[in-house]
Design a protein around this motif. Sequence first.
Motif, PDB file in Angstrom:
ATOM      1  N   GLY A  64       0.809  -1.210   0.000  1.00  0.00           N
ATOM      2  CA  GLY A  64       0.000   0.000   0.000  1.00  0.00           C
ATOM      3  C   GLY A  64       0.840   1.258   0.000  1.00  0.00           C
ATOM      4  O   GLY A  64       0.479   2.272  -0.593  1.00  0.00           O
ATOM      5  N   VAL A  65       1.999   1.224   0.684  1.00  0.00           N
ATOM      6  CA  VAL A  65       2.865   2.405   0.735  1.00  0.00           C
ATOM      7  C   VAL A  65       3.629   2.577  -0.565  1.00  0.00           C
ATOM      8  O   VAL A  65       3.746   3.676  -1.101  1.00  0.00           O
ATOM      9  CB  VAL A  65       3.844   2.285   1.925  1.00  0.00           C
ATOM     10  N   SER A  66       4.175   1.484  -1.099  1.00  0.00           N
ATOM     11  CA  SER A  66       5.046   1.581  -2.266  1.00  0.00           C
ATOM     12  C   SER A  66       4.294   1.538  -3.583  1.00  0.00           C
ATOM     13  O   SER A  66       4.855   1.866  -4.619  1.00  0.00           O
ATOM     14  CB  SER A  66       6.075   0.436  -2.226  1.00  0.00           C
ATOM     15  N   GLY A  67       3.026   1.110  -3.538  1.00  0.00           N
ATOM     16  CA  GLY A  67       2.277   1.000  -4.771  1.00  0.00           C
ATOM     17  C   GLY A  67       2.530  -0.325  -5.459  1.00  0.00           C
ATOM     18  O   GLY A  67       3.361  -1.128  -5.051  1.00  0.00           O
ATOM     19  N   THR A  68       1.792  -0.561  -6.536  1.00  0.00           N
ATOM     20  CA  THR A  68       1.926  -1.804  -7.277  1.00  0.00           C
ATOM     21  C   THR A  68       3.134  -1.731  -8.205  1.00  0.00           C
ATOM     22  O   THR A  68       3.285  -0.765  -8.947  1.00  0.00           O
ATOM     23  CB  THR A  68       0.656  -2.057  -8.110  1.00  0.00           C
ATOM     24  N   PRO A  69       4.027  -2.703  -8.186  1.00  0.00           N
ATOM     25  CA  PRO A  69       5.184  -2.670  -9.079  1.00  0.00           C
ATOM     26  C   PRO A  69       4.761  -2.787 -10.536  1.00  0.00           C
ATOM     27  O   PRO A  69       3.813  -3.501 -10.866  1.00  0.00           O
ATOM     28  CB  PRO A  69       6.007  -3.874  -8.632  1.00  0.00           C
ATOM     29  N   GLU A  70       5.481  -2.076 -11.403  1.00  0.00           N
ATOM     30  CA  GLU A  70       5.131  -2.029 -12.819  1.00  0.00           C
ATOM     31  C   GLU A  70       6.380  -2.224 -13.672  1.00  0.00           C
ATOM     32  O   GLU A  70       7.507  -2.163 -13.185  1.00  0.00           O
ATOM     33  CB  GLU A  70       4.476  -0.686 -13.160  1.00  0.00           C
ATOM     34  N   ILE A  71       6.135  -2.440 -14.953  1.00  0.00           N
ATOM     35  CA  ILE A  71       7.191  -2.530 -15.952  1.00  0.00           C
ATOM     36  C   ILE A  71       6.960  -1.421 -16.966  1.00  0.00           C
ATOM     37  O   ILE A  71       5.857  -1.287 -17.497  1.00  0.00           O
ATOM     38  CB  ILE A  71       7.189  -3.903 -16.652  1.00  0.00           C
ATOM     39  N   SER A  72       7.999  -0.645 -17.220  1.00  0.00           N
ATOM     40  CA  SER A  72       7.914   0.431 -18.213  1.00  0.00           C
ATOM     41  C   SER A  72       8.628  -0.018 -19.481  1.00  0.00           C
ATOM     42  O   SER A  72       9.817  -0.374 -19.449  1.00  0.00           O
ATOM     43  CB  SER A  72       8.557   1.712 -17.678  1.00  0.00           C
ATOM     44  N   LEU A  73       7.895  -0.028 -20.590  1.00  0.00           N
ATOM     45  CA  LEU A  73       8.427  -0.469 -21.868  1.00  0.00           C
ATOM     46  C   LEU A  73       8.559   0.760 -22.772  1.00  0.00           C
ATOM     47  O   LEU A  73       7.544   1.315 -23.224  1.00  0.00           O
ATOM     48  CB  LEU A  73       7.496  -1.522 -22.477  1.00  0.00           C
ATOM     49  N   PHE A  74       9.795   1.213 -23.023  1.00  0.00           N
ATOM     50  CA  PHE A  74      10.047   2.418 -23.818  1.00  0.00           C
ATOM     51  C   PHE A  74      10.319   2.022 -25.263  1.00  0.00           C
ATOM     52  O   PHE A  74      11.142   1.132 -25.542  1.00  0.00           O
ATOM     53  CB  PHE A  74      11.246   3.189 -23.259  1.00  0.00           C
ATOM     54  N   LEU A  75       9.647   2.721 -26.191  1.00  0.00           N
ATOM     55  CA  LEU A  75       9.792   2.418 -27.607  1.00  0.00           C
ATOM     56  C   LEU A  75      10.937   3.229 -28.214  1.00  0.00           C
ATOM     57  O   LEU A  75      11.374   4.249 -27.670  1.00  0.00           O
ATOM     58  CB  LEU A  75       8.488   2.724 -28.343  1.00  0.00           C
ATOM     59  N   ASP A  76      11.385   2.749 -29.347  1.00  0.00           N
ATOM     60  CA  ASP A  76      12.391   3.480 -30.097  1.00  0.00           C
ATOM     61  C   ASP A  76      11.805   4.813 -30.582  1.00  0.00           C
ATOM     62  O   ASP A  76      10.605   4.913 -30.866  1.00  0.00           O
ATOM     63  CB  ASP A  76      12.844   2.627 -31.283  1.00  0.00           C
ATOM     64  N   MET A  77      12.635   5.834 -30.649  1.00  0.00           N
ATOM     65  CA  MET A  77      12.170   7.152 -31.073  1.00  0.00           C
ATOM     66  C   MET A  77      11.611   7.126 -32.490  1.00  0.00           C
ATOM     67  O   MET A  77      10.782   7.969 -32.858  1.00  0.00           O
ATOM     68  CB  MET A  77      13.315   8.158 -30.981  1.00  0.00           C
ATOM     69  N   GLU A  78      12.035   6.182 -33.297  1.00  0.00           N
ATOM     70  CA  GLU A  78      11.574   6.103 -34.686  1.00  0.00           C
ATOM     71  C   GLU A  78      10.358   5.200 -34.845  1.00  0.00           C
ATOM     72  O   GLU A  78       9.908   4.975 -35.971  1.00  0.00           O
ATOM     73  CB  GLU A  78      12.717   5.587 -35.564  1.00  0.00           C
ATOM     74  N   ALA A  79       9.832   4.658 -33.743  1.00  0.00           N
ATOM     75  CA  ALA A  79       8.681   3.757 -33.837  1.00  0.00           C
ATOM     76  C   ALA A  79       7.449   4.526 -34.270  1.00  0.00           C
ATOM     77  O   ALA A  79       7.132   5.597 -33.740  1.00  0.00           O
ATOM     78  CB  ALA A  79       8.439   3.083 -32.495  1.00  0.00           C
ATOM     79  N   GLY A  80       6.741   3.982 -35.259  1.00  0.00           N
ATOM     80  CA  GLY A  80       5.544   4.627 -35.766  1.00  0.00           C
ATOM     81  C   GLY A  80       4.279   3.968 -35.259  1.00  0.00           C
ATOM     82  O   GLY A  80       4.302   3.105 -34.366  1.00  0.00           O
ATOM     83  N   ALA A  81       3.152   4.350 -35.838  1.00  0.00           N
ATOM     84  CA  ALA A  81       1.855   3.831 -35.402  1.00  0.00           C
ATOM     85  C   ALA A  81       1.759   2.329 -35.638  1.00  0.00           C
ATOM     86  O   ALA A  81       1.186   1.594 -34.824  1.00  0.00           O
ATOM     87  CB  ALA A  81       0.729   4.552 -36.121  1.00  0.00           C
ATOM     88  N   ALA A  82       2.324   1.843 -36.753  1.00  0.00           N
ATOM     89  CA  ALA A  82       2.250   0.413 -37.050  1.00  0.00           C
ATOM     90  C   ALA A  82       3.034  -0.394 -36.017  1.00  0.00           C
ATOM     91  O   ALA A  82       2.568  -1.445 -35.550  1.00  0.00           O
ATOM     92  CB  ALA A  82       2.793   0.147 -38.449  1.00  0.00           C
ATOM     93  N   GLU A  83       4.219   0.098 -35.645  1.00  0.00           N
ATOM     94  CA  GLU A  83       5.019  -0.602 -34.637  1.00  0.00           C
ATOM     95  C   GLU A  83       4.341  -0.579 -33.274  1.00  0.00           C
ATOM     96  O   GLU A  83       4.358  -1.578 -32.533  1.00  0.00           O
ATOM     97  CB  GLU A  83       6.409   0.014 -34.535  1.00  0.00           C
ATOM     98  N   ARG A  84       3.723   0.550 -32.934  1.00  0.00           N
ATOM     99  CA  ARG A  84       3.009   0.619 -31.647  1.00  0.00           C
ATOM    100  C   ARG A  84       1.838  -0.353 -31.621  1.00  0.00           C
ATOM    101  O   ARG A  84       1.580  -1.010 -30.615  1.00  0.00           O
ATOM    102  CB  ARG A  84       2.512   2.054 -31.406  1.00  0.00           C
ATOM    103  N   ALA A  85       1.109  -0.457 -32.732  1.00  0.00           N
ATOM    104  CA  ALA A  85      -0.017  -1.388 -32.803  1.00  0.00           C
ATOM    105  C   ALA A  85       0.461  -2.833 -32.683  1.00  0.00           C
ATOM    106  O   ALA A  85      -0.198  -3.672 -32.046  1.00  0.00           O
ATOM    107  CB  ALA A  85      -0.782  -1.179 -34.106  1.00  0.00           C
TER     108      ALA A  85
END
Length: 298
Positions: free
Chosen positions: A56-77
């Motif tokens: 409750g204090v620390s919150g739920t652990p998560e994973i952050s997935l960062f995309l490449d700067m050149e990723a477009g809409a098709a790659e995100r989909a």
Amino acid sequence: MMHWLYLHGRAIVHALRRLLAQPLGTLLSALVVGIALSLPGGGYLLLDNVATLARGVSGTPEISLFLDMEAGAAERADIEQRLKATPELASYRFVSRDEALRQLEASGLGDVLGGLTGNPLPDAFVLAPRTEDPALFERLAEDMQAWPKVAHVQLDSAWVKRLHALLGLGRSAVLMLAGLLGFALVIVTFNTIRLQILTQRQEIAVSRLLGATDPFIRRPFYWFGGLQGALGGLVALGTVWLGVRALTAPVTALAETYGAVFTLGGPDWRAALVIVAFAAFLGWLGAAISVRRHLAAT
């Protein structure tokens, strides 16, 4: 079957009469068993509550997935389809570059970001796994790092590893304590039944002359030990409940200092049943050992 039930019912009545015939001794034995079992029982309950409080204090652990700067809409989909097909994930959400920039500006970094010529932040997905197992976090991060157009995978599980390690150590210590105290309680019941056998030596001898079998003679002692242990388990539950009531206010105040809403929880009906059953088993085990050891000598 009816005859077997009748014999056990008769043995229970006989054991209850022995317990009621010596109320002070019964009370003291129940207190010894209850206080001893309340230590590991309360410790295990405290560990579960500490784990809940930490989450409750620390919150739920998560994973952050960062995309490449050149990723477009098709790659995100494509990545989103992969996330939907991952059963270990409970949920996920997409954070665009613009949204991430607005969040940073709102956090007080607007002056720093104002000097930049463009938005340096990538698109990202924030993932919430179904469990908080550190091994699952590591495996998901390793798999996702190999996906196309994924620049970096950041884990928010360092505190989860530490928490799991500390809780594992605490549970091991509680189990060791429970084993040692359980062994001591078996010895206490062993000596109690031994005294019972010695004081009823003549009665046992007469019963044998009248044709009583050893199982018939043993049953009341078994039930005596089991019932005495069960009474001790009830005392342990009462002790743990009083401890929870005494610690509720301090723990709530501590949680409020971290901005969390938390109430110390007591044992549920499953935990209560386990404590009473374990205490009854210890009583029965001590009685069984003692009976087999000393009844043959009478």
